[in-house]
Design a protein around this motif. Sequence first.
Motif, PDB file in Angstrom:
ATOM      1  N   GLY A  24       0.819  -1.214   0.000  1.00  0.00           N
ATOM      2  CA  GLY A  24       0.000   0.000   0.000  1.00  0.00           C
ATOM      3  C   GLY A  24       0.846   1.254   0.000  1.00  0.00           C
ATOM      4  O   GLY A  24       0.560   2.215  -0.718  1.00  0.00           O
ATOM      5  N   MET A  25       1.915   1.241   0.801  1.00  0.00           N
ATOM      6  CA  MET A  25       2.792   2.415   0.851  1.00  0.00           C
ATOM      7  C   MET A  25       3.546   2.592  -0.464  1.00  0.00           C
ATOM      8  O   MET A  25       3.715   3.713  -0.950  1.00  0.00           O
ATOM      9  CB  MET A  25       3.765   2.280   2.012  1.00  0.00           C
ATOM     10  CG  MET A  25       3.057   2.345   3.361  1.00  0.00           C
ATOM     11  SD  MET A  25       4.170   2.064   4.738  1.00  0.00           S
ATOM     12  CE  MET A  25       5.065   3.602   4.734  1.00  0.00           C
ATOM     13  N   ILE A  26       4.003   1.495  -1.032  1.00  0.00           N
ATOM     14  CA  ILE A  26       4.696   1.557  -2.318  1.00  0.00           C
ATOM     15  C   ILE A  26       3.760   2.145  -3.375  1.00  0.00           C
ATOM     16  O   ILE A  26       4.133   3.067  -4.117  1.00  0.00           O
ATOM     17  CB  ILE A  26       5.207   0.166  -2.743  1.00  0.00           C
ATOM     18  CG1 ILE A  26       6.307  -0.305  -1.786  1.00  0.00           C
ATOM     19  CG2 ILE A  26       5.689   0.180  -4.183  1.00  0.00           C
ATOM     20  CD1 ILE A  26       6.660  -1.783  -1.917  1.00  0.00           C
ATOM     21  N   ASN A  38      16.193   3.721  -4.412  1.00  0.00           N
ATOM     22  CA  ASN A  38      16.678   4.382  -3.196  1.00  0.00           C
ATOM     23  C   ASN A  38      15.729   5.473  -2.714  1.00  0.00           C
ATOM     24  O   ASN A  38      15.649   5.736  -1.513  1.00  0.00           O
ATOM     25  CB  ASN A  38      18.090   4.939  -3.393  1.00  0.00           C
ATOM     26  CG  ASN A  38      19.129   3.844  -3.382  1.00  0.00           C
ATOM     27  OD1 ASN A  38      18.927   2.784  -2.784  1.00  0.00           O
ATOM     28  ND2 ASN A  38      20.240   4.075  -4.049  1.00  0.00           N
ATOM     29  N   GLU A  39      15.012   6.083  -3.626  1.00  0.00           N
ATOM     30  CA  GLU A  39      14.015   7.077  -3.236  1.00  0.00           C
ATOM     31  C   GLU A  39      12.892   6.403  -2.447  1.00  0.00           C
ATOM     32  O   GLU A  39      12.451   6.917  -1.416  1.00  0.00           O
ATOM     33  CB  GLU A  39      13.466   7.770  -4.482  1.00  0.00           C
ATOM     34  CG  GLU A  39      12.507   8.876  -4.193  1.00  0.00           C
ATOM     35  CD  GLU A  39      12.021   9.561  -5.454  1.00  0.00           C
ATOM     36  OE1 GLU A  39      11.310  10.576  -5.306  1.00  0.00           O
ATOM     37  OE2 GLU A  39      12.332   9.109  -6.577  1.00  0.00           O
ATOM     38  N   LEU A  40      12.455   5.235  -2.919  1.00  0.00           N
ATOM     39  CA  LEU A  40      11.439   4.489  -2.174  1.00  0.00           C
ATOM     40  C   LEU A  40      11.972   4.054  -0.811  1.00  0.00           C
ATOM     41  O   LEU A  40      11.245   4.094   0.184  1.00  0.00           O
ATOM     42  CB  LEU A  40      10.966   3.275  -2.980  1.00  0.00           C
ATOM     43  CG  LEU A  40      10.090   3.592  -4.194  1.00  0.00           C
ATOM     44  CD1 LEU A  40       9.929   2.370  -5.077  1.00  0.00           C
ATOM     45  CD2 LEU A  40       8.732   4.128  -3.749  1.00  0.00           C
ATOM     46  N   ILE A  44      10.113   5.129   2.662  1.00  0.00           N
ATOM     47  CA  ILE A  44       9.583   4.067   3.526  1.00  0.00           C
ATOM     48  C   ILE A  44      10.739   3.572   4.396  1.00  0.00           C
ATOM     49  O   ILE A  44      11.305   2.499   4.161  1.00  0.00           O
ATOM     50  CB  ILE A  44       8.987   2.914   2.689  1.00  0.00           C
ATOM     51  CG1 ILE A  44       8.050   3.452   1.610  1.00  0.00           C
ATOM     52  CG2 ILE A  44       8.255   1.916   3.592  1.00  0.00           C
ATOM     53  CD1 ILE A  44       7.617   2.424   0.572  1.00  0.00           C
ATOM     54  N   PRO A  45      11.139   4.335   5.397  1.00  0.00           N
ATOM     55  CA  PRO A  45      12.374   4.050   6.128  1.00  0.00           C
ATOM     56  C   PRO A  45      12.400   2.725   6.898  1.00  0.00           C
ATOM     57  O   PRO A  45      13.477   2.185   7.137  1.00  0.00           O
ATOM     58  CB  PRO A  45      12.517   5.236   7.089  1.00  0.00           C
ATOM     59  CG  PRO A  45      11.171   5.834   7.177  1.00  0.00           C
ATOM     60  CD  PRO A  45      10.474   5.533   5.887  1.00  0.00           C
ATOM     61  N   ASP A  46      11.248   2.170   7.254  1.00  0.00           N
ATOM     62  CA  ASP A  46      11.249   0.928   8.030  1.00  0.00           C
ATOM     63  C   ASP A  46      11.347  -0.334   7.178  1.00  0.00           C
ATOM     64  O   ASP A  46      11.510  -1.425   7.718  1.00  0.00           O
ATOM     65  CB  ASP A  46       9.990   0.841   8.904  1.00  0.00           C
ATOM     66  CG  ASP A  46       9.990   1.906   9.995  1.00  0.00           C
ATOM     67  OD1 ASP A  46      11.091   2.363  10.379  1.00  0.00           O
ATOM     68  OD2 ASP A  46       8.904   2.278  10.450  1.00  0.00           O
ATOM     69  N   ILE A  47      11.252  -0.207   5.861  1.00  0.00           N
ATOM     70  CA  ILE A  47      11.324  -1.374   4.991  1.00  0.00           C
ATOM     71  C   ILE A  47      12.787  -1.737   4.741  1.00  0.00           C
ATOM     72  O   ILE A  47      13.647  -0.863   4.646  1.00  0.00           O
ATOM     73  CB  ILE A  47      10.569  -1.128   3.657  1.00  0.00           C
ATOM     74  CG1 ILE A  47      10.310  -2.443   2.912  1.00  0.00           C
ATOM     75  CG2 ILE A  47      11.331  -0.144   2.778  1.00  0.00           C
ATOM     76  CD1 ILE A  47       9.354  -2.297   1.736  1.00  0.00           C
TER      77      ILE A  47
END
Length: 106
Positions: A24-26, A38-40, A44-47
């Motif tokens: 969902g976040m992606i 790398n932008e993603l 989404i820092p916890d992935i």
Amino acid sequence: MPKILKDACPTETALDLIGGKWKGMILFYLCSDTRRFNELMRLIPDITQRMLTKQLRDLEANGIVHREVYPQVPPKVEYSLTDLGNTLEPVVRALEKWGDRYLRAL
């Protein structure tokens, strides 16, 4: 059409394709723009790198995300929604709106 798809519940099929902790976040971030890996990762820092790779591959295999590799050094890879993936934007935006309302109601 394979029997398993013919008899599948459409809601269950949709949730199988886009559900889970990260997809969902992606999709949310790809709705607004083409993104590099790398932008993603920054958005989404916890992935983990491994999980992002897996989720993007799943979305790509299901025709929702397009992966564009540019032949240059260092390699440049961009992710965007396919035409089919773009049809999910109203769904993602509706979930965003509902989530916002829910958080405010708490």
